[in-house]
Write an enzyme that holds these catalytic residues in place. Structure first.
Site, PDB file in Angstrom:
ATOM      1  NE  ARG A 165      60.769 -67.127  53.503  1.00 33.98           N
ATOM      2  CZ  ARG A 165      61.594 -67.667  54.398  1.00 33.98           C
ATOM      3  NH1 ARG A 165      62.634 -66.853  55.059  1.00 33.98           N
ATOM      4  NH2 ARG A 165      61.824 -68.757  54.622  1.00 33.98           N
ATOM      5  CB  SER A 239      56.266 -71.078  50.446  1.00 30.40           C
ATOM      6  OG  SER A 239      56.900 -72.407  50.638  1.00 30.40           O
ATOM      7  CD  GLU A 335      56.965 -67.077  51.059  1.00 28.08           C
ATOM      8  OE1 GLU A 335      57.888 -66.912  50.151  1.00 28.08           O
ATOM      9  OE2 GLU A 335      57.435 -67.779  51.827  1.00 28.08           O
TER      10      GLU A 335
END
Length: 339
Positions: A165, A239, A335
């Site tokens: 990520r 998420s 995130e």
């Protein structure tokens, strides 16, 4: 030429549904328009925020500069090779639309990444991933405006610094590049990835031993729809926390106290912990602070029950981080980008 607007609501431009306003706003459909908008922002001294689908964004305030929405469209076949199909997509294309376009054309490789919200241009920034596959496994290159040099450049995979990520666009090159298009190299004759636990369980229940890419795509869509709230109905950014990486000895020590703790061994010896499992185990699923809450179906997702402020979401996120830190000695990293 695009129209510059003033004092524009961004509520419809972020999947959390946060009410915030942009001092200036412009929607660009070509590379030339992007170059002109960036040049104007520089000339006027406006800070700039590059916006795609707003699905990985938490707006905490009104934006005092130029919000530049990338709306460059188009999907085209670049080349058919013996071992791969090379496909290019404009940064403003919806990611899921690209996945389904490739599936319908018989080009496999993106099936595990179906139904991820957001645009193609945002995908490399986050190195999006799901169900055992990450973007960098099929990434070839991207075109971007280098705002320092004022030129359009091509960046190859090795130049993007992909990690879990992560990419250079979130670190060393943050704010330098505006992504205009992405080229993917989709492998031929590679079996679909079905190692992820949810997919194994899905196909075991269906009695399918060797699923096709199309079947994997359909399964991923069904699983995501069952587990994740639809941003069109319930505000969320998917998420909210990354799955944290810990050393193998840290994982072993945690397993003594939490035998059911879920972890995935990584290259190099680290272990990726399931953040959702920890949040669920700590009793946060379904809990709320103000109008912000943890989804009742997926503990990794924070939702806007309606009328939530960014302060509500931030307070909830920080409360979860503090609890997980105290229980597990693990730091959860959000995130979404907070602006």
């Amino acid at each position: 030429m695009p129209t510059y607007q003033e004092n524009v609501s961004l509520k419809a431009h972020n999947s959390f549904g946060m009410e915030a306003r942009a001092r200036h706003f412009v929607r660009c459909t070509t590379s030339a328009e992007v170059m002109a908008a960036v040049a104007r922002a520089t000339r006027e001294g406006w800070p700039r925020l590059i916006l795609g689908g707003g699905s990985n964004l938490l707006l905490t305030r009104d934006y005092p500069g130029l919000v530049l929405q990338i709306a460059i469209r188009g999907i085209k076949l670049v080349e058919q090779l013996d071992d791969a199909v090379v496909v290019h997509a404009g940064a403003g294309e919806a990611w899921h639309a690209l996945v389904m376009h490739t599936q319908n054309a018989g080009w496999n490789g993106l099936e595990n990444l179906a139904l991820i919200p957001g645009t193609v241009g945002a995908a490399p920034i986050q190195n999006i991933g799901a169900y055992g596959v990450e973007l960098d496994s099929v990434f070839d290159s991207l075109e971007a405006l280098d705002t320092q040099a004022g030129d359009i450049v091509t960046l190859q995979r090795a130049e993007c610094g992909f990690g879990y990520r992560d990419s250079v666009f979130k670190g060393a090159a943050r704010d330098r590049y505006v992504i205009l298009g992405v080229t993917l190299r989709l492998p031929r004759n590679r079996p679909p990835v079905t190692s992820y636990a949810d997919l194994r369980a899905w196909f075991a229940g269906c009695g399918i031993a060797q699923p096709t890419a199309r079947q994997v795509c359909s399964a991923v869509i069904a699983i995501r729809r069952a587990k994740l709230p639809d941003p069109a109905l319930t505000g969320n950014a998917g998420s909210f926390f990354k799955n944290p990486l810990v050393a193998a000895d840290k994982f072993a020590a945690l397993k003594v106290f939490y035998p059911a703790l879920v972890g995935y061994p990584q290259p190099g010896g680290a272990v990726k912990l399931a953040a959702g499992w920890m949040i669920d185990h700590a009793g946060w699923k379904g809990r709320s602070l103000g109008a912000a809450a943890v989804s009742e179906t997926q503990a990794l997702v924070l939702i806007n029950r309606g009328g939530a402020s960014a302060d509500d979401v931030v307070a909830l996120a920080r409360a979860i981080q503090a609890d997980i830190r105290a229980r597990f000695g693990v730091e959860l990293e959000p995130e979404p980008v907070w602006v």
